[in-house]
Design a protein around this motif. Structure first.
Motif, PDB file in Angstrom:
ATOM      1  N   GLU A 191     140.143  42.852 115.256  1.00 36.21           N
ATOM      2  CA  GLU A 191     140.100  41.848 114.191  1.00 36.21           C
ATOM      3  C   GLU A 191     138.707  41.245 114.059  1.00 36.21           C
ATOM      4  O   GLU A 191     138.214  41.018 112.959  1.00 36.21           O
ATOM      5  CB  GLU A 191     141.157  40.758 114.449  1.00 36.21           C
ATOM      6  N   ARG A 192     138.054  41.003 115.212  1.00 36.44           N
ATOM      7  CA  ARG A 192     136.715  40.417 115.160  1.00 36.44           C
ATOM      8  C   ARG A 192     135.714  41.406 114.560  1.00 36.44           C
ATOM      9  O   ARG A 192     134.842  41.037 113.770  1.00 36.44           O
ATOM     10  CB  ARG A 192     136.284  39.965 116.556  1.00 36.44           C
ATOM     11  N   LEU A 193     135.860  42.677 114.932  1.00 40.71           N
ATOM     12  CA  LEU A 193     134.962  43.701 114.386  1.00 40.71           C
ATOM     13  C   LEU A 193     135.173  43.840 112.869  1.00 40.71           C
ATOM     14  O   LEU A 193     134.213  43.900 112.093  1.00 40.71           O
ATOM     15  CB  LEU A 193     135.204  45.050 115.086  1.00 40.71           C
ATOM     16  N   ALA A 194     136.443  43.851 112.456  1.00 38.55           N
ATOM     17  CA  ALA A 194     136.756  43.993 111.028  1.00 38.55           C
ATOM     18  C   ALA A 194     136.199  42.809 110.234  1.00 38.55           C
ATOM     19  O   ALA A 194     135.652  42.976 109.134  1.00 38.55           O
ATOM     20  CB  ALA A 194     138.264  44.109 110.824  1.00 38.55           C
ATOM     21  N   LYS A 195     136.330  41.604 110.813  1.00 41.82           N
ATOM     22  CA  LYS A 195     135.834  40.402 110.122  1.00 41.82           C
ATOM     23  C   LYS A 195     134.319  40.485 109.922  1.00 41.82           C
ATOM     24  O   LYS A 195     133.795  40.182 108.850  1.00 41.82           O
ATOM     25  CB  LYS A 195     136.206  39.167 110.950  1.00 41.82           C
ATOM     26  N   ARG A 196     133.619  40.912 110.984  1.00 44.07           N
ATOM     27  CA  ARG A 196     132.155  41.033 110.886  1.00 44.07           C
ATOM     28  C   ARG A 196     131.765  42.123 109.877  1.00 44.07           C
ATOM     29  O   ARG A 196     130.841  41.957 109.096  1.00 44.07           O
ATOM     30  CB  ARG A 196     131.558  41.369 112.265  1.00 44.07           C
ATOM     31  N   MET A 197     132.482  43.255 109.904  1.00 39.77           N
ATOM     32  CA  MET A 197     132.124  44.360 109.007  1.00 39.77           C
ATOM     33  C   MET A 197     132.454  44.024 107.558  1.00 39.77           C
ATOM     34  O   MET A 197     131.732  44.395 106.636  1.00 39.77           O
ATOM     35  CB  MET A 197     132.774  45.666 109.461  1.00 39.77           C
ATOM     36  N   ASP A 198     133.529  43.253 107.376  1.00 39.20           N
ATOM     37  CA  ASP A 198     133.949  42.855 106.035  1.00 39.20           C
ATOM     38  C   ASP A 198     132.908  41.942 105.381  1.00 39.20           C
ATOM     39  O   ASP A 198     132.769  41.921 104.157  1.00 39.20           O
ATOM     40  CB  ASP A 198     135.299  42.126 106.135  1.00 39.20           C
ATOM     41  N   ALA A 199     132.168  41.190 106.216  1.00 44.07           N
ATOM     42  CA  ALA A 199     131.200  40.216 105.688  1.00 44.07           C
ATOM     43  C   ALA A 199     129.861  40.853 105.316  1.00 44.07           C
ATOM     44  O   ALA A 199     128.987  40.193 104.754  1.00 44.07           O
ATOM     45  CB  ALA A 199     130.986  39.112 106.723  1.00 44.07           C
ATOM     46  N   LEU A 200     129.676  42.138 105.630  1.00 43.85           N
ATOM     47  CA  LEU A 200     128.379  42.783 105.373  1.00 43.85           C
ATOM     48  C   LEU A 200     128.233  43.123 103.896  1.00 43.85           C
ATOM     49  O   LEU A 200     129.183  43.523 103.241  1.00 43.85           O
ATOM     50  CB  LEU A 200     128.261  44.059 106.214  1.00 43.85           C
ATOM     51  N   GLY A 244     127.542  44.711 120.126  1.00 38.37           N
ATOM     52  CA  GLY A 244     127.132  46.053 120.543  1.00 38.37           C
ATOM     53  C   GLY A 244     127.766  47.122 119.688  1.00 38.37           C
ATOM     54  O   GLY A 244     127.126  48.111 119.313  1.00 38.37           O
ATOM     55  N   ALA A 245     129.047  46.930 119.350  1.00 40.99           N
ATOM     56  CA  ALA A 245     129.763  47.910 118.523  1.00 40.99           C
ATOM     57  C   ALA A 245     129.154  47.967 117.121  1.00 40.99           C
ATOM     58  O   ALA A 245     128.978  49.047 116.551  1.00 40.99           O
ATOM     59  CB  ALA A 245     131.248  47.561 118.444  1.00 40.99           C
ATOM     60  N   LEU A 246     128.802  46.803 116.576  1.00 43.45           N
ATOM     61  CA  LEU A 246     128.172  46.783 115.253  1.00 43.45           C
ATOM     62  C   LEU A 246     126.839  47.532 115.288  1.00 43.45           C
ATOM     63  O   LEU A 246     126.542  48.342 114.408  1.00 43.45           O
ATOM     64  CB  LEU A 246     127.922  45.333 114.808  1.00 43.45           C
ATOM     65  N   ALA A 247     126.052  47.270 116.334  1.00 40.77           N
ATOM     66  CA  ALA A 247     124.741  47.925 116.440  1.00 40.77           C
ATOM     67  C   ALA A 247     124.900  49.428 116.624  1.00 40.77           C
ATOM     68  O   ALA A 247     124.220  50.228 115.984  1.00 40.77           O
ATOM     69  CB  ALA A 247     123.954  47.332 117.608  1.00 40.77           C
ATOM     70  N   ALA A 248     125.831  49.823 117.506  1.00 37.51           N
ATOM     71  CA  ALA A 248     126.006  51.245 117.822  1.00 37.51           C
ATOM     72  C   ALA A 248     126.662  51.999 116.663  1.00 37.51           C
ATOM     73  O   ALA A 248     126.466  53.195 116.504  1.00 37.51           O
ATOM     74  CB  ALA A 248     126.861  51.399 119.084  1.00 37.51           C
TER      75      ALA A 248
END
Length: 492
Positions: A313-322, A282-286
């Protein structure tokens, strides 16, 4: 066929003149301005640059067309919108590619916007025939009261660059459904989506003069005289709060009906009982819709201290992979920001926070050009007083602050002059209902990161604006309520 060939072929179909009274024509004096690709910074086409004279001609056309258009059968107005919906869906790939070229968002996301934009056409095609009134007996039993609704009249629309198609249909569709004529000033950074949409409306049978489009780089010179003209009856603006305040002051002189969809500073609250998988998605989408360039974007992540480290940490990991890249390239997650000043502002806010003690878990830096790219960024330990917590970050940056109690979370969420959107992640249904009443925002997503829907009233409170777009409420903005008092029919 190469992408470039597709792009050239598509661009050849888009009219770049002004649309006034059903006629595509150059600007008075012949001026044009360039439209640039934010992925390269290079200009790829030029559009007619309307003058004050062109604006006046557009309003003249709208005023001339108003009486006939306002008395057109509701079903006829609805059918034009329905036809436009069908045609936009048929041509979704063309609209999406055009938007990606001029605005930068990845193609998959641009397609999503086309479907969302088209949905306003379908929704208001259905609302056109539902404009109702009422007939009642006066409380004293004598006279009769008849309430009916009429089109407001000629409207001026000023739309933003970040959702160039959806912001156009969201205003045009209810105005068409209600029987109003329009002058539209599309954004100078992304005018092509609006021009292409105006062509489509014309093809679907919208009469000459109902929709007039005047792109310009001198917004104030073109729109100022229109706002001061007593024949204009309505102003709808989507953009910054700063510009909105100025327009409201100008609109006061003619007591214009106004709809203002202004800035946001959306909080995203993650409680200790949240489903963290859902919260991260949800945070990634928003946050990342349109590279963060959305007034509904989650601007501040407010996370319970017990889950803050894991969530961050989970949000950073997902954003880092974009992956960042041109929106037309396969595999691109994040396109460029719209222009260099916008990117510089994002970096300035990040730098201010880091200078005060925030840490970047990922990102925090400019991407080498060409193009206006910014690395997706997660900031933790963001101290109170950082500009990034108060100002709208129009970029892919997520600042995270922590809380310990629900009251504290609400206080942090409400600590802003804005009140457009908010997001809450919790498994507690009662808490969700409480927050819907205690968080000061026009819209709230519960365990959801994307809340916009043509069937729902979009809009904010506080300095995020007034009025609603979409939903049953959306058409009310374009209708005047009239009341007819009828003498007692039983009086002798």
């Amino acid at each position: 066929m190469s992408h470039n060939h597709d792009e050239a072929g598509l661009l050849a179909q888009v009219r770049t003149d002004l649309l006034i009274d059903g006629e595509w024509r150059p600007a008075t004096g012949g001026g044009t301005f360039d439209v640039a690709d934010p992925a390269t910074g290079a200009a790829f086409t030029a559009v007619a640059d309307a003058t004050a004279e062109d604006g006046a001609a557009a309003l003249d056309a709208a005023v001339r067309a108003q009486a006939a258009w306002g008395s057109t059968a509701p079903r006829e107005r609805g059918e034009i919108l329905r036809k436009a919906y069908d045609r936009m869906i048929e041509r979704a790939d063309d609209f999406a590619l055009l938007m990606t070229i001029e605005m930068g968002k990845p193609l998959a996301e641009a397609r999503g916007e086309v479907l969302y934009a088209a949905e306003f056409l379908r929704w208001f095609s259905e609302e056109a025939v539902r404009i109702d009134g009422r007939y009642t007996v006066a409380p004293d039993g004598k006279n009769r009261l008849l309430v009916h609704r009429r089109p407001v009249g000629p409207c001026l629309f000023i739309t933003p660059w970040n959702f160039p198609l959806a912001m156009a249909t969201r205003k045009v569709a209810p105005a068409v459904a209600a029987g109003c004529t329009m002058v539209m000033k599309p954004p100078a950074l992304t005018p092509l989506s609006t021009l292409f949409f105006a062509q489509l409306m014309e093809e679907c049978g919208l009469p000459a003069g109902v929709l007039n489009v005047v792109p310009t780089t001198s917004a104030g010179k073109v729109t100022g005289p229109l706002i001061a003209d007593p024949r204009l009856r309505k102003l709808s603006f989507t953009g910054s709060t700063e510009v909105g305040r100025r327009l409201l002051r100008d609109a006061a002189d003619q007591v214009l009906r106004t709809s203002m969809e202004l800035g946001g500073n959306a909080p995203l609250l993650v409680f200790e009982d949240a489903d963290l998988d859902l919260a991260v998605e949800g945070a990634l989408a928003a946050k990342l819709r349109n590279m963060g360039q959305a007034c509904t974007a989650a601007n501040r992540m407010i996370v319970h201290e017990s889950v803050a480290v894991e969530f961050s940490e989970r949000l950073a990991k997902r954003m880092d992979a974009l992956s960042t890249g041109r929106g037309t390239e396969a595999g691109t997650d994040i396109g460029p920001l719209i222009d260099e000043p916008s990117r510089a502002k994002v970096h300035e806010l990040v730098t201010d926070a880091v200078d005060r003690g925030a840490r970047a878990l990922t990102g925090g830096e400019l991407v080498d050009g060409p193009g206006h790219y910014y690395r997706p960024t997660v900031l933790v330990d963001v101290p109170a007083g950082s500009r990034i917590l108060a100002e709208e970050v129009f970029g892919p940056v997520a600042p995270i602050v922590t809380f310990s109690t629900e009251d504290e979370a609400v206080a942090l969420a409400n600590d802003t002059e804005y009140g457009l959107a908010a997001y809450v992640f919790t498994r507690d249904g009662a808490r969700g209902l409480r927050l819907a009443e205690t968080i000061e925002s026009g819209m709230l997503g519960l365990n959801l990161g994307i809340i916009s829907n043509a069937a729902a009233p979009f809009g904010g409170i506080k300095q995020s604006g007034m009025g609603r777009e979409g939903g049953a409420e959306g058409i009310e903005e374009y209708l005047d309520v009239r009341y007819l008092a009828i003498a007692d029919p039983f009086a002798s």
